[in-house]
Design a protein around this motif. Structure first.
Motif, PDB file in Angstrom:
ATOM      1  N   ILE A  70       0.816  -1.211   0.000  1.00 43.70           N
ATOM      2  CA  ILE A  70       0.000   0.000   0.000  1.00 43.70           C
ATOM      3  C   ILE A  70       0.852   1.265   0.000  1.00 43.70           C
ATOM      4  O   ILE A  70       0.449   2.316  -0.492  1.00 43.70           O
ATOM      5  CB  ILE A  70      -0.954  -0.024   1.217  1.00 43.70           C
ATOM      6  CG1 ILE A  70      -2.050   1.023   1.046  1.00 43.70           C
ATOM      7  CG2 ILE A  70      -0.194   0.194   2.517  1.00 43.70           C
ATOM      8  CD1 ILE A  70      -3.143   0.921   2.093  1.00 43.70           C
ATOM      9  N   VAL A  80      -4.196  -2.926  -5.594  1.00 40.34           N
ATOM     10  CA  VAL A  80      -3.407  -2.131  -4.655  1.00 40.34           C
ATOM     11  C   VAL A  80      -3.902  -0.681  -4.634  1.00 40.34           C
ATOM     12  O   VAL A  80      -4.023  -0.067  -3.566  1.00 40.34           O
ATOM     13  CB  VAL A  80      -1.906  -2.174  -5.012  1.00 40.34           C
ATOM     14  CG1 VAL A  80      -1.109  -1.247  -4.096  1.00 40.34           C
ATOM     15  CG2 VAL A  80      -1.370  -3.593  -4.904  1.00 40.34           C
ATOM     16  N   VAL A  83      -7.088  -0.431  -2.571  1.00 42.68           N
ATOM     17  CA  VAL A  83      -6.805  -0.516  -1.137  1.00 42.68           C
ATOM     18  C   VAL A  83      -6.202   0.803  -0.658  1.00 42.68           C
ATOM     19  O   VAL A  83      -6.574   1.334   0.394  1.00 42.68           O
ATOM     20  CB  VAL A  83      -5.850  -1.685  -0.830  1.00 42.68           C
ATOM     21  CG1 VAL A  83      -5.503  -1.704   0.664  1.00 42.68           C
ATOM     22  CG2 VAL A  83      -6.466  -3.012  -1.230  1.00 42.68           C
ATOM     23  N   ARG A  84      -5.275   1.351  -1.445  1.00 38.18           N
ATOM     24  CA  ARG A  84      -4.629   2.609  -1.088  1.00 38.18           C
ATOM     25  C   ARG A  84      -5.651   3.741  -1.016  1.00 38.18           C
ATOM     26  O   ARG A  84      -5.630   4.569  -0.097  1.00 38.18           O
ATOM     27  CB  ARG A  84      -3.532   2.932  -2.103  1.00 38.18           C
ATOM     28  CG  ARG A  84      -2.641   4.095  -1.724  1.00 38.18           C
ATOM     29  CD  ARG A  84      -1.581   4.300  -2.794  1.00 38.18           C
ATOM     30  NE  ARG A  84      -0.677   3.168  -2.874  1.00 38.18           N
ATOM     31  CZ  ARG A  84      -0.060   2.763  -3.989  1.00 38.18           C
ATOM     32  NH1 ARG A  84      -0.267   3.413  -5.131  1.00 38.18           N
ATOM     33  NH2 ARG A  84       0.747   1.736  -3.965  1.00 38.18           N
ATOM     34  N   TYR A  87      -7.660   3.477   2.117  1.00 39.88           N
ATOM     35  CA  TYR A  87      -6.861   3.894   3.266  1.00 39.88           C
ATOM     36  C   TYR A  87      -6.763   5.420   3.318  1.00 39.88           C
ATOM     37  O   TYR A  87      -6.887   6.039   4.388  1.00 39.88           O
ATOM     38  CB  TYR A  87      -5.475   3.269   3.174  1.00 39.88           C
ATOM     39  CG  TYR A  87      -4.513   3.706   4.245  1.00 39.88           C
ATOM     40  CD1 TYR A  87      -4.824   3.563   5.593  1.00 39.88           C
ATOM     41  CD2 TYR A  87      -3.286   4.274   3.914  1.00 39.88           C
ATOM     42  CE1 TYR A  87      -3.944   3.974   6.577  1.00 39.88           C
ATOM     43  CE2 TYR A  87      -2.397   4.677   4.897  1.00 39.88           C
ATOM     44  CZ  TYR A  87      -2.733   4.530   6.221  1.00 39.88           C
ATOM     45  OH  TYR A  87      -1.860   4.939   7.196  1.00 39.88           O
TER      46      TYR A  87
END
Length: 224
Positions: A70, A80, A83-84, A87
């Motif tokens: 990440i 990825v 997900v990043r 976040y």
């Protein structure tokens, strides 16, 4: 490696009471929270220290191992990135609800901005993408500048190294000469006409009241 936390929380100060209201818990002198995100597949252990610095550890709940992808900008595949992004949304929510964002890095820079906002109902304008820390204050009617705050290398105004926030204001030429000769923290104008402008260090070398008087004088001079 990406510095996601550093980028999101730059120029921000934590409100520790709001952190507690959000769900952070004090552990060993630091505020800590654990949040599950991205379809409950990942867990973020987020820590805020007493200097408002934010660090984190991301855990993949399937493997119970730290998910380093990440924060690694060499990983750009769709999963990825998703997900990043999730976040980053979590961090931005914490920033919005628990942090105060400042326009400038120095205490005096933010104090000046608040003074100008309160007294003249004006906000700084950040005109140049290449210089995102340069904030210009100008009259709403004649568009004349009366102050500009800049983050520059110290060697632009002194022989020292490192960075410093400065402000350029307009002043009478005789006063500029007198201040530069007699008082610490005043310098020939950086990047502006040295006859009519003066550079002032915002490293707490000048008392706040004296600094604000210079701002107000510059405002009056540039009305003409």
């Amino acid at each position: 490696m990406l510095e996601i936390e550093k980028e999101i929380f730059k120029n921000s100060t934590a409100d520790f009471k709001r952190l507690e209201q959000y769900g952070f818990i004090m552990i060993d002198g630091r505020y800590v929270i654990t949040k599950v995100f991205f379809l409950n597949e990942f867990k973020a252990e987020i820590i805020v220290n007493d200097n408002s610095e934010v660090t984190s550890k991301i855990i993949d709940l399937d493997t119970e191992e730290e998910y380093l992808n990440i924060k690694n900008n060499t990983f750009t595949d769709g999963f990825v990135l998703k997900v990043r992004e999730a976040y980053q949304e979590l961090l931005n929510d914490i920033k919005e609800k628990c942090f105060t964002t400042h326009l400038f890095i120095s205490r005096q820079g933010n104090m000046i901005a608040e003074h100008i906002k309160r007294k003249y109902h004006l906000q700084p304008e950040f005109l140049w993408p290449k210089y995102p820390t340069y904030g210009v204050f100008r009259h709403s009617d004649n568009k004349k500048w009366f102050a500009v705050i800049m983050l520059v290398d110290k060697n632009k105004i002194t022989d020292a190294s490192g960075q410093v926030e400065i402000i350029n204001v307009k002043a009478d030429s005789y006063k500029i000469t007198e201040l530069i000769k007699s008082q610490k923290g005043f310098y020939p104008a950086y990047h502006m006409n040295k006859k009519n402008w003066i550079t002032i260090s915002l490293a707490d070398e000048i008392e706040d009241d004296a600094l604000l008087k210079m701002i107000d004088c510059s405002f009056v001079i540039t009305i003409r």
